[in-house]
Structure formats: C-alpha cells, structure tokens
Design an enzyme around this catalytic site. Structure first.
Site, mmCIF file in Angstrom:
data_model
loop_
_atom_site.group_PDB
_atom_site.id
_atom_site.type_symbol
_atom_site.label_atom_id
_atom_site.label_comp_id
_atom_site.label_asym_id
_atom_site.label_seq_id
_atom_site.Cartn_x
_atom_site.Cartn_y
_atom_site.Cartn_z
ATOM 1 N N GLY A 70 61.773 -10.840 66.250
ATOM 2 C CA GLY A 70 62.386 -9.474 66.600
ATOM 3 C C GLY A 70 61.577 -8.720 67.486
ATOM 4 O O GLY A 70 60.799 -9.264 68.314
ATOM 5 N N MET A 111 59.281 -6.778 67.091
ATOM 6 C CA MET A 111 57.918 -6.407 67.072
ATOM 7 C C MET A 111 57.119 -7.628 66.589
ATOM 8 O O MET A 111 55.849 -7.745 66.426
ATOM 9 C CB MET A 111 57.726 -5.623 65.542
ATOM 10 C CG MET A 111 58.347 -4.121 65.864
ATOM 11 S SD MET A 111 57.953 -3.007 64.338
ATOM 12 C CE MET A 111 58.525 -1.630 65.153
ATOM 13 N N GLY A 112 57.695 -8.831 66.658
ATOM 14 C CA GLY A 112 57.137 -10.263 66.353
ATOM 15 C C GLY A 112 57.779 -11.506 65.793
ATOM 16 O O GLY A 112 58.810 -10.986 65.672
ATOM 17 N N VAL A 143 58.085 -14.507 62.853
ATOM 18 C CA VAL A 143 57.860 -14.704 61.508
ATOM 19 C C VAL A 143 57.878 -16.301 61.110
ATOM 20 O O VAL A 143 59.039 -16.794 61.554
ATOM 21 C CB VAL A 143 58.878 -13.879 60.815
ATOM 22 C CG1 VAL A 143 58.257 -14.008 59.205
ATOM 23 C CG2 VAL A 143 58.701 -12.377 61.016
ATOM 24 N N LYS A 158 53.358 -13.397 60.250
ATOM 25 C CA LYS A 158 54.184 -12.354 61.412
ATOM 26 C C LYS A 158 53.108 -12.297 62.507
ATOM 27 O O LYS A 158 51.908 -11.407 62.430
ATOM 28 C CB LYS A 158 54.706 -11.157 60.849
ATOM 29 C CG LYS A 158 55.509 -10.357 62.044
ATOM 30 C CD LYS A 158 56.501 -9.163 61.157
ATOM 31 C CE LYS A 158 57.538 -8.886 62.138
ATOM 32 N NZ LYS A 158 58.567 -7.974 61.506
ATOM 33 N N ASP A 214 59.532 2.477 59.609
ATOM 34 C CA ASP A 214 60.585 1.403 60.024
ATOM 35 C C ASP A 214 61.514 0.960 59.111
ATOM 36 O O ASP A 214 61.651 -0.183 59.042
ATOM 37 C CB ASP A 214 59.864 0.379 60.976
ATOM 38 C CG ASP A 214 60.817 -0.332 61.814
ATOM 39 O OD1 ASP A 214 61.773 0.232 62.390
ATOM 40 O OD2 ASP A 214 60.825 -1.525 62.153
#
Length: 487
Positions: free
Chosen positions: A20, A22-23, A25, A40, A131
């Site tokens: 996504g 942000m990172g 997984v 992550k 978030d």
C-alpha cells in the site's frame, strides 16, 4: 525483499501479502522464537534519511507496543533492512474490512464495537492510531476484528506523499479537523472509525472516494455528507461519531458502548444524545461549510461561492495546498441593523437554555455588531473549530474590511443555521454583496458560531443597492473615523 530471504538475522520471508501507500507486507517466520509473524517494510518519504526513518519507526513501534488488547494487532519488534525500517507484527490470517464488502448494520456494529474497544484502550495508554480505515481492520474467520498498523502513519511522517506533496493514499476517512490542518487526536480516531463503519454499511465512505485528492480534501474539510441510508439502528451511533466539531463527539469508550447496543434509527444530535447541545454533522444549507472564518475576497479573485484563497491544509506535518471555499467576511462596526433599522446589542434571551430561532438570530446579529473593530469580543463568540486557524489570521482577515453593513437581517433557516446578507468594501476597494450561512452550537449555555460559509457573492457597483441606507451611513461614519484601531 525476496521470498526466502532472512531479515535482521531471524525473520525468514515466506509470502508477500500485499502493499500500500505506506509499505509492503510479508508473512515471515521468526526462526528465533519459532512463530509466524507479519513484516511491514515502511516506505520512507524522499528527503528522509534512513537513520532518521528507522529511529522514528522504532520510537513509534515502542509506543504502539504499549497497546495490549485482544482486538489490536500486536507490534513485536522494529528492525532495519537495507536502510529501511521494518515493523514486526502479530500475524493474523484474515481479510480486511475493505475486502469483506458491504455488511448489514448488526454485523458492522459488532465489528465496530470490537475495534472501538481496542482504540479506547489505546487512547487510555496515550496512543492515537491516526489511520483508522477499512484496510486496517482485520476480520478473522470466526468474526474477530482487530485494528492494525498502530503508529504506522506517524512512523512514515504521518502520510505518504508524492513528489508534489499530495497524499498518495485516500483522505476519505480523515476527520474534517485533520483535513483542515489540526493534529490528529482521539476525537479524529472516533470520526475515522465512524467513517469506516459508514462505508461498511453504505458501500462507500461518507465523503466519497473521488480520484481528485484536492477536491476530496476540500469536501472532507467542509464536513458535508449524506446521512447513511442503510444503517438502520446503527444510524444514531454513526452520526454521533461523525459530528464535524470534534469537541461534540463521544469519546471512544462511549462510542464502543453505543455500538454494543445501537439505538433505533435516530436523527443526529437528538435531544437524548450525550452531546445534545451540538449541531448535527450534516448541515441543511446546500453550500459548502467551513469551520474556519474566511476573509473577504472580491469576485474578481474567485469564482462564485467555492473558489478563492489557497488554504494550507497540514496533515501531520505535510503541507497540502488546497483550494478551500471563499474566505470569510467581516462584520459591522457599532452594531448590526435589524429589519427595523435599529441596532442590536448583546442580550440574554428569555428562553436561555433553549436554542430558539430568536436566540440564533440575535447571536449572529451580535457577532456582526462587534466586527471589525472588536475582534476580542467576536473571537469569544467562536467555537473551537473556528479558532483552529489562529487569532493572528482572524485579525488579519478583518483588517481588510471596511464599510460593512448587514443588508438582510439574520434569519434562522434550521435548528442551528442562520443566513444573513452583508455588504462591505474589501481589498482593492471592491464593493461586495454576500449571503452567508452560519452554524451555531450551544456550549455551557452559550451559543457559539461553529461554522461560516459564503452562499453567494457578487460585486456591487458604486452607489448601487442600499449603500445610502442605515448600513451605508454607518459605514461612511466609520470610514471618517479611519481604519481599524483609529476610531
């Protein structure tokens, strides 16, 4: 990161689970403790040194590790891999709420109550999630809900941004105050969970998911959305959580209680609600609402109603240039004329404690009667959301105004809304006529202005309209005394 590779000397990568904004997984195996974990790898914004990013992620990981709750994904460790921070978390075989799809109200309420319970524990420990969204709510096969990614948003600098400074992810679940630049807090988590559950029963978040990030941020900041149609008995709880003013939302523990035993489909802000003095989250006027005063700008500088000054929306330290609605006005000096041409003054209503149309209208009249000269008195009549812009900007907005007159007396158009007609001279000596909508809420027995919007605006030629009326005479008298601070 490749399948089978060893990270930090102990975590063997197995399967890539997804990625996504942000990172990335992965499912991995902790060879030291013999357990399956989720890794992550965080995306570090450009310009952030790896050492700084790892240190920040480690700090946020330690904070997130304080949250120990059966409905929260546990953070085990923070390690470094190739100069990038990697969070090691509890592995939960589950689907996200985003993948589950639309749910009936009772199922959404059960999931929401579990998540709210975990977030309440986090808030009690001093941790704000920042978030909350469907993609961060995990649902196991037995119906257990877990909230994940505590601290992730802050660890990567609050939001992942593109080279141009825009949000890489969707702001659809942000609270209005965060979209306007306020620091995320427990109340913003409440709103985000309410928006998440709204999406669970409606199939879309309250503000939509438009591809234009700036336009969506504008909508979120305004706080306008359609009430849920499919929430049934969950409606009342959702509308409590989705109040625009963060001070009127229930705290997370209270929201959890509301979700455990949702009431009948109540109208928002009913008299029996815990924040009955506050306005509903969905205003009745058709134009965009802002919880920020907007300084007056002539029509030559904006398209009618919506386009005007470029406002800076700061989301957790990232500055976003967003075109927010037309900038606020000012108000009358000496007193606002009523329909009879007399001047109003601050009075106590005979029905104090009850928000009547007379009280709403009188409050608005009193507010404009103070301005632009008495900004101290006017500032005291603003709600918390209106004050978020800061006193300095508020004063600067009013310094640009003169000859302001109330041309149409305040008129209550709903249980907490008032419209008023104004005329003033703004920047570059442009004469402007506007219709404004204001939203009010009672706090400790005092009506405060919690939102103001421009409903219409047009340039007025010199000598047109009622410039020579009571308002015009007051404006000319005021001009003879000089600008603000001279008379």
């Amino acid at each position: 990161m490749d399948e089978g590779r060893l990270v930090a000397g102990r975590y063997r990568l197995r399967t890539r689970l997804g990625s996504g904004a942000m990172g990335v997984v992965w499912q991995a195996f902790d060879e030291r403790l013999g357990r399956v974990v989720a890794l992550k790898q965080l995306i570090v914004p450009e310009g952030t040194g790896s050492a700084e990013a790892v240190a920040r992620a480690a700090r946020e990981g330690r904070i997130a590790a304080r949250v120990q709750h059966p409905n929260a994904v546990t953070v085990h460790d923070v390690v470094e891999d190739g100069g990038r921070p990697v969070l090691v978390m509890e592995y939960v075989p589950a689907r996200t709420l985003a993948e589950v799809g639309v749910l009936p109200p009772d199922a959404a309420a059960r999931i929401g109550a579990q998540v709210a319970s975990a977030l309440a524990a986090a808030h009690a420990a001093g941790v704000v999630h920042r978030d909350v969204k469907p993609g961060n709510v995990l649902i196991t096969s037995d119906g257990t809900a877990k909230i994940s990614d505590f601290g992730i948003a802050r660890a990567v600098g609050d939001v992942a941004v593109t080279r141009t400074g825009l949000l890489a992810g969707t702001p659809a679940y942000l609270s209005p105050e965060v979209a306007r630049g306020a620091e995320p807090g427990p109340a913003s988590d409440v709103f985000a969970l309410g928006a998440t559950l709204y999406a669970a029963v409606e199939g879309r978040p309250p503000f939509g998911e438009g591809g234009n990030t700036i336009a969506l941020l504008h909508t979120v900041a305004a706080g306008r959305f359609d009430p849920p149609r499919n929430a049934g008995p969950l409606t009342g709880a959702l509308m409590e959580a989705l109040r625009t003013d963060p001070t009127t939302r229930p705290d997370m523990a209270r929201f959890a209680d509301l979700l455990r035993s949702p009431a009948s489909p109540a109208t928002p802000a009913s008299s029996s609600s815990p924040a009955s003095s506050a306005p509903p989250a969905v205003p009745t006027p058709p134009a965009t609402r802002l919880d920020l005063p907007v300084p007056p700008v002539g029509p030559s500088r904006r398209r009618p109603v919506l386009i005007g000054v470029t406002a800076l929306v700061v989301v957790g330290g990232v500055v976003l240039a967003v075109l927010l609605a037309a900038r606020n006005d000012d108000a009358a000096a000496g007193g606002a004329p009523t329909s009879s041409g007399t001047t109003t003054s601050t009075t106590t209503s005979e029905t104090e404690g009850e928000v009547t149309a007379d009280r709403l209208q009188q409050t608005v009249a009193d507010y404009y009667a103070l301005l632009p000269d008495d900004t101290d008195g006017a500032w005291a009549m603003l709600g918390p959301g209106m004050r978020e812009q800061g006193r300095e900007k508020y004063d600067e907005a009013w310094e640009a105004v003169r000859d302001l007159a109330v041309t149409t007396p305040p008129e209550a158009t709903g249980p907490d809304h008032v419209t008023v007609g104004l005329r003033y001279t703004g920047e570059d000596d442009e004469r402007i006529a506007e219709t404004r909508g204001l939203m009010l809420a009672e706090v400790d027995g005092t009506l405060l202005i919690v939102a103001e919007e421009v409903l219409s605006s047009e340039r007025v030629e010199e000598g047109g309209g009622d410039d020579e009326g009571e308002g015009g005479r007051r404006g000319k008298d005021k001009e003879e005394k000089g600008r603000k601070g001279e008379g």
